[in-house]
Design a protein around this motif. Sequence first.
Motif, PDB file in Angstrom:
ATOM      1  N   VAL A   1      14.623  12.020  -6.222  1.00  0.00           N
ATOM      2  CA  VAL A   1      15.167  12.007  -4.860  1.00  0.00           C
ATOM      3  C   VAL A   1      16.559  11.383  -4.783  1.00  0.00           C
ATOM      4  CG1 VAL A   1      12.868  11.954  -3.836  1.00  0.00           C
ATOM      5  CG2 VAL A   1      14.056   9.794  -4.282  1.00  0.00           C
ATOM      6  N   ARG A   2      17.035  10.797  -5.878  1.00  0.00           N
ATOM      7  CA  ARG A   2      18.350  10.166  -5.849  1.00  0.00           C
ATOM      8  C   ARG A   2      19.455  11.080  -6.379  1.00  0.00           C
ATOM      9  NH1 ARG A   2      15.130   5.978  -8.572  1.00  0.00           N
ATOM     10  NH2 ARG A   2      14.219   4.637  -6.984  1.00  0.00           N
ATOM     11  N   LEU A   3      19.099  12.296  -6.727  1.00  0.00           N
ATOM     12  CA  LEU A   3      20.093  13.208  -7.291  1.00  0.00           C
ATOM     13  C   LEU A   3      20.989  13.802  -6.217  1.00  0.00           C
ATOM     14  CD1 LEU A   3      17.936  15.123  -9.941  1.00  0.00           C
ATOM     15  CD2 LEU A   3      19.549  13.246 -10.332  1.00  0.00           C
ATOM     16  N   ASP A   4      22.187  14.210  -6.629  1.00  0.00           N
ATOM     17  CA  ASP A   4      23.139  14.843  -5.717  1.00  0.00           C
ATOM     18  C   ASP A   4      22.803  16.317  -5.550  1.00  0.00           C
ATOM     19  OD1 ASP A   4      25.067  16.509  -7.683  1.00  0.00           O
ATOM     20  OD2 ASP A   4      24.480  14.621  -8.640  1.00  0.00           O
ATOM     21  N   ALA A   5      23.404  16.944  -4.537  1.00  0.00           N
ATOM     22  CA  ALA A   5      23.089  18.335  -4.191  1.00  0.00           C
ATOM     23  C   ALA A   5      23.406  19.295  -5.337  1.00  0.00           C
ATOM     24  CB  ALA A   5      23.844  18.740  -2.929  1.00  0.00           C
ATOM     25  N   GLU A   6      24.504  19.057  -6.038  1.00  0.00           N
ATOM     26  CA  GLU A   6      24.884  19.959  -7.134  1.00  0.00           C
ATOM     27  C   GLU A   6      23.827  19.951  -8.240  1.00  0.00           C
ATOM     28  OE1 GLU A   6      28.597  20.696 -10.277  1.00  0.00           O
ATOM     29  OE2 GLU A   6      28.705  19.092  -8.786  1.00  0.00           O
TER      30      GLU A   6
ATOM     31  N   VAL B   1      20.427  16.943   1.560  1.00  0.00           N
ATOM     32  CA  VAL B   1      20.751  17.214   0.159  1.00  0.00           C
ATOM     33  C   VAL B   1      20.179  18.560  -0.273  1.00  0.00           C
ATOM     34  CG1 VAL B   1      20.373  16.458  -2.217  1.00  0.00           C
ATOM     35  CG2 VAL B   1      20.950  14.794  -0.465  1.00  0.00           C
ATOM     36  N   VAL B   2      18.927  18.818   0.097  1.00  0.00           N
ATOM     37  CA  VAL B   2      18.289  20.076  -0.297  1.00  0.00           C
ATOM     38  C   VAL B   2      18.978  21.257   0.365  1.00  0.00           C
ATOM     39  CG1 VAL B   2      16.159  21.419  -0.160  1.00  0.00           C
ATOM     40  CG2 VAL B   2      16.077  19.019  -0.840  1.00  0.00           C
ATOM     41  N   GLN B   3      19.350  21.119   1.626  1.00  0.00           N
ATOM     42  CA  GLN B   3      20.022  22.217   2.319  1.00  0.00           C
ATOM     43  C   GLN B   3      21.330  22.564   1.629  1.00  0.00           C
ATOM     44  OE1 GLN B   3      20.615  21.590   6.582  1.00  0.00           O
ATOM     45  NE2 GLN B   3      19.943  23.689   6.898  1.00  0.00           N
ATOM     46  N   ARG B   4      22.087  21.550   1.208  1.00  0.00           N
ATOM     47  CA  ARG B   4      23.338  21.813   0.488  1.00  0.00           C
ATOM     48  C   ARG B   4      23.054  22.427  -0.884  1.00  0.00           C
ATOM     49  NH1 ARG B   4      26.030  17.213  -0.717  1.00  0.00           N
ATOM     50  NH2 ARG B   4      24.681  15.716   0.328  1.00  0.00           N
TER      51      ARG B   4
ATOM     52  N   PRO C   1      20.923  18.259 -16.754  1.00  0.00           N
ATOM     53  CA  PRO C   1      19.616  17.715 -17.148  1.00  0.00           C
ATOM     54  C   PRO C   1      18.789  18.749 -17.897  1.00  0.00           C
ATOM     55  CG  PRO C   1      19.697  18.174 -14.789  1.00  0.00           C
ATOM     56  CD  PRO C   1      21.090  18.348 -15.304  1.00  0.00           C
ATOM     57  N   LYS C   2      17.916  18.265 -18.777  1.00  0.00           N
ATOM     58  CA  LYS C   2      17.039  19.141 -19.556  1.00  0.00           C
ATOM     59  C   LYS C   2      15.660  19.178 -18.896  1.00  0.00           C
ATOM     60  CE  LYS C   2      17.613  16.885 -23.469  1.00  0.00           C
ATOM     61  NZ  LYS C   2      18.671  15.916 -23.155  1.00  0.00           N
ATOM     62  N   GLY C   3      15.041  20.357 -18.881  1.00  0.00           N
ATOM     63  CA  GLY C   3      13.738  20.535 -18.254  1.00  0.00           C
ATOM     64  C   GLY C   3      12.614  20.313 -19.251  1.00  0.00           C
ATOM     65  N   VAL C   4      11.897  19.216 -19.102  1.00  0.00           N
ATOM     66  CA  VAL C   4      10.804  18.854 -20.004  1.00  0.00           C
ATOM     67  C   VAL C   4       9.502  19.443 -19.462  1.00  0.00           C
ATOM     68  CG1 VAL C   4       9.472  16.930 -20.954  1.00  0.00           C
ATOM     69  CG2 VAL C   4      11.966  16.745 -20.733  1.00  0.00           C
ATOM     70  N   VAL C   5       8.811  20.208 -20.289  1.00  0.00           N
ATOM     71  CA  VAL C   5       7.593  20.907 -19.853  1.00  0.00           C
ATOM     72  C   VAL C   5       6.346  20.178 -20.362  1.00  0.00           C
ATOM     73  CG1 VAL C   5       6.336  23.090 -19.862  1.00  0.00           C
ATOM     74  CG2 VAL C   5       8.848  23.094 -19.877  1.00  0.00           C
ATOM     75  N   TYR C   6       5.457  19.820 -19.430  1.00  0.00           N
ATOM     76  CA  TYR C   6       4.170  19.200 -19.763  1.00  0.00           C
ATOM     77  C   TYR C   6       3.062  20.256 -19.737  1.00  0.00           C
ATOM     78  CZ  TYR C   6       6.132  14.501 -18.752  1.00  0.00           C
ATOM     79  OH  TYR C   6       6.871  13.350 -18.754  1.00  0.00           O
ATOM     80  N   HIS C   7       2.021  20.043 -20.552  1.00  0.00           N
ATOM     81  CA  HIS C   7       0.855  20.935 -20.526  1.00  0.00           C
ATOM     82  C   HIS C   7      -0.367  20.199 -19.979  1.00  0.00           C
ATOM     83  CE1 HIS C   7      -0.206  18.941 -24.326  1.00  0.00           C
ATOM     84  NE2 HIS C   7       0.927  19.365 -24.858  1.00  0.00           N
ATOM     85  N   HIS C   8      -1.378  20.970 -19.591  1.00  0.00           N
ATOM     86  CA  HIS C   8      -2.581  20.389 -18.988  1.00  0.00           C
ATOM     87  C   HIS C   8      -3.259  19.399 -19.927  1.00  0.00           C
ATOM     88  CE1 HIS C   8      -3.308  22.801 -15.230  1.00  0.00           C
ATOM     89  NE2 HIS C   8      -2.346  23.519 -15.786  1.00  0.00           N
ATOM     90  N   ARG C   9      -3.298  19.724 -21.212  1.00  0.00           N
ATOM     91  CA  ARG C   9      -3.964  18.851 -22.187  1.00  0.00           C
ATOM     92  C   ARG C   9      -3.288  17.477 -22.242  1.00  0.00           C
ATOM     93  NH1 ARG C   9      -7.081  19.110 -26.839  1.00  0.00           N
ATOM     94  NH2 ARG C   9      -6.515  17.662 -28.509  1.00  0.00           N
ATOM     95  N   GLY C  10      -1.967  17.471 -22.337  1.00  0.00           N
ATOM     96  CA  GLY C  10      -1.248  16.203 -22.410  1.00  0.00           C
ATOM     97  C   GLY C  10      -1.403  15.387 -21.141  1.00  0.00           C
ATOM     98  N   ALA C  11      -1.363  16.056 -19.979  1.00  0.00           N
ATOM     99  CA  ALA C  11      -1.526  15.349 -18.705  1.00  0.00           C
ATOM    100  C   ALA C  11      -2.914  14.721 -18.613  1.00  0.00           C
ATOM    101  CB  ALA C  11      -1.306  16.322 -17.548  1.00  0.00           C
TER     102      ALA C  11
ATOM    103  N   SER D   1      19.996   7.567 -11.449  1.00  0.00           N
ATOM    104  CA  SER D   1      19.138   7.834 -10.299  1.00  0.00           C
ATOM    105  C   SER D   1      17.732   7.293 -10.490  1.00  0.00           C
ATOM    106  CB  SER D   1      19.082   9.337 -10.034  1.00  0.00           C
ATOM    107  OG  SER D   1      18.719  10.013 -11.213  1.00  0.00           O
ATOM    108  N   THR D   2      17.352   6.943 -11.720  1.00  0.00           N
ATOM    109  CA  THR D   2      16.041   6.331 -11.950  1.00  0.00           C
ATOM    110  C   THR D   2      16.130   4.824 -12.135  1.00  0.00           C
ATOM    111  OG1 THR D   2      16.227   6.848 -14.318  1.00  0.00           O
ATOM    112  CG2 THR D   2      15.004   8.407 -12.955  1.00  0.00           C
ATOM    113  N   GLY D   3      17.317   4.245 -11.844  1.00  0.00           N
ATOM    114  CA  GLY D   3      17.453   2.803 -11.875  1.00  0.00           C
ATOM    115  C   GLY D   3      17.870   2.221 -13.213  1.00  0.00           C
ATOM    116  N   LYS D   4      18.146   3.081 -14.204  1.00  0.00           N
ATOM    117  CA  LYS D   4      18.599   2.571 -15.492  1.00  0.00           C
ATOM    118  C   LYS D   4      20.110   2.334 -15.448  1.00  0.00           C
ATOM    119  CE  LYS D   4      15.023   4.994 -18.129  1.00  0.00           C
ATOM    120  NZ  LYS D   4      14.750   6.011 -19.170  1.00  0.00           N
TER     121      LYS D   4
END
Length: 544
Positions: free
Chosen positions: A104-109, A132-135, A200-210, A528-531
């Motif tokens: 939720v802390r990311l910019d519109a771009e 932000v989402v509308q933009r 950003p890179k899209g990390v994909v989780y699977h049902h087993r790992g979750a 945006s995650t506080g790091k």
Amino acid sequence: MMKSHNIYSVELEQNRANYAPLSPLSFLARSAEVYPDKTAIVHQSLRRTWAEVYLRCCRLAGALSSRGIGGGDTVALMAPNLPETFEAHFGVPMAGAVLNAINVRLDAETVSFILKHGEAKAVLVDREFSEVVQRALSGLDQKPLVIDIDDPFFEGGELIGEKDYEALLSEGDPNFAWQMPEDEWEAITLNYTSGTTGDPKGVVYHHRGAYLNAISNLVCWDMGHHPVYLWTLPMFHCNGWCFPWTLAASAGTSVCLRHVRSDHIFDAIRRERVDHFCAAPIVLNLLNNAVSDMKSGIDHEVKVMTAGAAPPASVIAGMEQMGFQVTHVYGLTETYGPSVVCAWQDNWDEKSAAEKARLKSRQGVRAPMQEGLMVVDPETLEPVPRDGETLGEVVMRGNLVMKGYLKNPDTTAKSFSGGWFHSGDLAVWHPDGYIEIKDRSKDIIISGGENISSIEVEDVLFRHPSVLEAAVVAMQDGKWGEVPCAFITLKSDKEEVTEQNIIDFCRDKLASFKMPKKVIFTDLPKTSTGKIQKYVLRQLANGK
């Protein structure tokens, strides 16, 4: 891998009676069946039982399905820690779709990039983030279905969607015949890394790992049945480190928290008798420095799990002095959050408070459901000696490792080089088998041929009674190549502290070559995650 043929493989086949794909969706169904009247969600004056949450998740799945959203489709969400965010972790995959909870802390771009890259078919958006989402949507050729989350306890923002979440649920059948995944390897969620050095890179989780990390959380934190959990950790961050699914497995109670503020946290702990919460070290430091009156009146055991950055021992000690029991875990977005835990040993009970805090500040050993953890030479993959001194890269393998990066096969292959996931974190391996992070590979300071851990220097700085936050980076030096430069935020009533005060404080606690050669007092830039954004500090230190 070819299966062996022996007497145990003859006429003993896998079938529907003896095998089911692992999925955390089964936890929701069980809690609704076994503990239907137990409280699942608390949000201000709102309370819902597990039976009610289950029906709402069925309605969400049914409504999405009726609109043609299902197998392999992405449903994005941009909202704080609300009941709707929790429900989406079940209702979206119950429709066969993949949940993409956006920071939720990311910019519109950046949000626009994520929506396009993840091919979102729908977006659930809270009013606080509608602008932000509308933009972000304005930059898309293909517009997804937009659904508003209209939180009655929040004022502000606009409704920008086709309809609101409750109206969407009214379209859904509470008896929707949702299905478990046919294959536990199917994607359940998509999580984007913070992208501080590019898209950003899209990390994909699977049902087993979750499923397995949800159970791993229960085991390594000894959560038991019906914990009361406060949502200080964002659910967009590694899907709240998988705790929505953990709470379903334990029929626990989620206490929602829109904004992370000290008074809100302490009030919720007292009011709801919260016994578990997760938080980054920066949040623990915030709680440590809260006024005494704010901390009073908590007379029950509270367990805290911390991760996200190496916590200074002084921060852990401060939490435990308040009576909070701290467990330190470590992981990355790519490992479903916590896949390493500083498991407590009984023979540490008699040690001093300071020594306990130091031991707890180490990252630890592999979590119960993780298969492999090593500290290695990154080139040869040979394990480093367990001497507590030799630096190497942390690598992991097993069920708590992502499927890979969405639409990014080259980076996926590189990260899995040699059959291990490469974390990019540098650590030492202690004789007792516990690992201790010393730095990100890009953050290590090399001064006159000597490696300096910025974390070690920061740990000393945090012991100074006037220091609120500290970060150390490499500053270019004509003689030594690089030297440590410290950036410090002081506590509000400690402005009289000088650079020389800080250097003098470090003098008898650090070797001379590890001492900060420059101290800059400022507010620290954060992701945006506080790091803390060390790349920004490196630029400042070097006049760029």
